[in-house]
Design an enzyme around this catalytic site. Structure first.
Site, PDB file in Angstrom:
ATOM      1  CG  ASP A  93      -0.239   0.139   2.381  1.00 39.19           C
ATOM      2  OD1 ASP A  93       0.938  -0.223   2.577  1.00 39.19           O
ATOM      3  OD2 ASP A  93      -0.807   0.597   3.571  1.00 39.19           O
ATOM      4  CD  GLU A  94       4.384   3.366   2.848  1.00 41.95           C
ATOM      5  OE1 GLU A  94       4.010   3.062   3.995  1.00 41.95           O
ATOM      6  OE2 GLU A  94       5.590   4.003   2.732  1.00 41.95           O
TER       7      GLU A  94
END
Length: 389
Positions: A93-94
């Site tokens: 998620d990054e």
DNA sequence: TCTGGGGTCCTAGGACCC
DNA sequence: TCTGGGGTCCTAGGACCC
């Protein structure tokens, strides 16, 4: 992110205190992630689930679903690709985006970031925060700070460091964890500003890392984006409901875990050059051993053979044992791997067998095929204290 | 109420080679 | 009878991140 995906899939969960966690009846289950509503009750990541239930009795508990997160992750990065071709995911998620030369930048970085954020929300239902800066480390700090802002966006320039970053405690520095923070505090260094102002010789005990910390704290971050690279290792580990006393009792778990790792390797189209084994004892001390495979492979019995030899080399102090983990390292694509010089006929046939197993499992589930001597899968294990028959 | 699971990278010491 | 210097690779442990 895990909480957001759960709420996006099941709207009835929206706005509720929510926790993604394992089986709450297992005393060793911990919170993987907590929604903001749950955090308001003091619930935190890595907290035992029972503790979370005590703090927030009505908290909803959702089991983790890796495939779901991967689906959202793919969608997220697809959206980002529409803004720039240079996208470097660093986790599920990054990621880093190089926005230089991006057409939308003409309107200013803040406008572009707002546009990215709005598009991601529309197309994935995920709320993201965005840090804008000249280098990746500054951008990461900016993104952390952006989380606390309603607009979820922050632009951080080198000249903003003194005002925005220097007052922060050293542990908020990306790359400083609990151990280094303690050492720094013992030296009287409490804030990121203290690092920036520190005499370089004072940071000498931290080696190259110390000098790097100081430069970053001063806002000097011209490092390139992390290179795009395939996975280095792949692992699976299990914490047992009860500690295990002897290597012999570990055997069924070793078989099952090696099988899982082999299965994942095949699904990813990878083979490994070596195997690592990790045991964790009751005192939380880890013991690791690693060794090479005869040939790069994803065959479970080959992984197991090496893992067994590693287990035999573990010291007695690794027991009683609470966790066993197996890592496949030195990964390479199975397709690009040179064929064995003198392929054993049985090797070829074993590969065909495993490909068949993988196909069966893809269709009927992981538990459709089980290696002889493996521990039973979680779902069908006897509850503690149940009948032994 | 003790503390999950998936990763990456760095370091120090030893083996080994030239 | 003792013993240089440089380099690479491997291993175990540790720190950190999500």
């Amino acid at each position: 992110m895990f909480a957001s995906c759960a709420a996006a899939e099941d709207p009835s969960l929206r706005g509720l205190p929510l926790v993604v966690a394992g089986d709450p009846s297992d005393r060793r289950s911990i919170v993987l992630t907590a929604s903001y509503e749950a955090r308001a009750y003091g619930v935190r990541t890595a907290m035992p689930v029972r503790e979370a239930l005590r703090l927030c009795p009505g908290v909803r508990i959702v089991p983790p679903d890796r495939r779901l997160y991967e689906r959202y992750s793919r969608r997220l990065f697809e959206v980002l690709q529409d803004f720039t071709p240079v996208v470097r995911p660093v986790s599920i998620d990054e990621g880093y985006l190089d926005l230089a030369g991006c057409p939308g930048l003409a309107a200013g970085p803040l406008r572009l970031a707002a546009e990215i954020r709005r598009t991601v929300l529309e197309r994935t239902a995920l709320v993201v925060s965005i840090g804008l800066a000249e280098g990746p480390w500054l951008a990461k700090m900016a993104a952390d700070l952006a989380k606390k802002r309603a607009e979820g966006i922050l632009l951080l320039r080198a000249e903003d460091m003194q005002e925005m970053v220097w007052p922060l405690a050293v542990e908020t520095f990306h790359g400083i964890g609990p151990k280094t923070a303690t050492k720094l505090r013992l030296m009287g260094i409490r804030t990121i500003g203290d690092i920036a102002r520190a005499d370089p010789t004072l940071l000498a005990p931290f080696g190259v890392h110390g000098q790097r910390m100081r430069r970053l704290a001063l806002g000097e971050d011209h490092g390139p984006l992390p290179e795009e690279s395939g996975p280095v290792s792949l692992s699976h580990e299990e914490t047992f409901a009860r500690d295990i006393e002897s290597p012999a009792d570990l055997h069924p778990i070793l078989v099952a875990v090696c099988d899982r790792v082999g299965e994942r390797l095949r699904r990813e189209g990878q083979v490994a050059k070596g195997v690592g084994l990790r045991l964790r004892n009751r005192e939380f001390r880890d013991f690791t051993r690693q060794g090479p495979l005869r040939v790069p492979t994803a065959r479970a019995e080959d992984l197991r053979q090496v893992a067994q030899a590693l287990l035999a080399r573990m010291p007695g102090t690794a027991f009683p044992c609470r966790l066993l983990g197996v890592t496949a390292y030195g990964l390479q694509s199975a397709a690009s791997t040179a064929p064995e010089l003198f392929p054993d006929d049985t090797d070829t046939r074993r590969d065909q067998l495993w490909q068949a197993v993988t196909s069966v499992r893809a269709r009927y589930g992981q538990d459709a095929v089980r290696p002889l001597g493996a521990q039973a899968p979680r779902s069908s294990r006897r509850p503690p204290g149940g009948s032994s028959r």
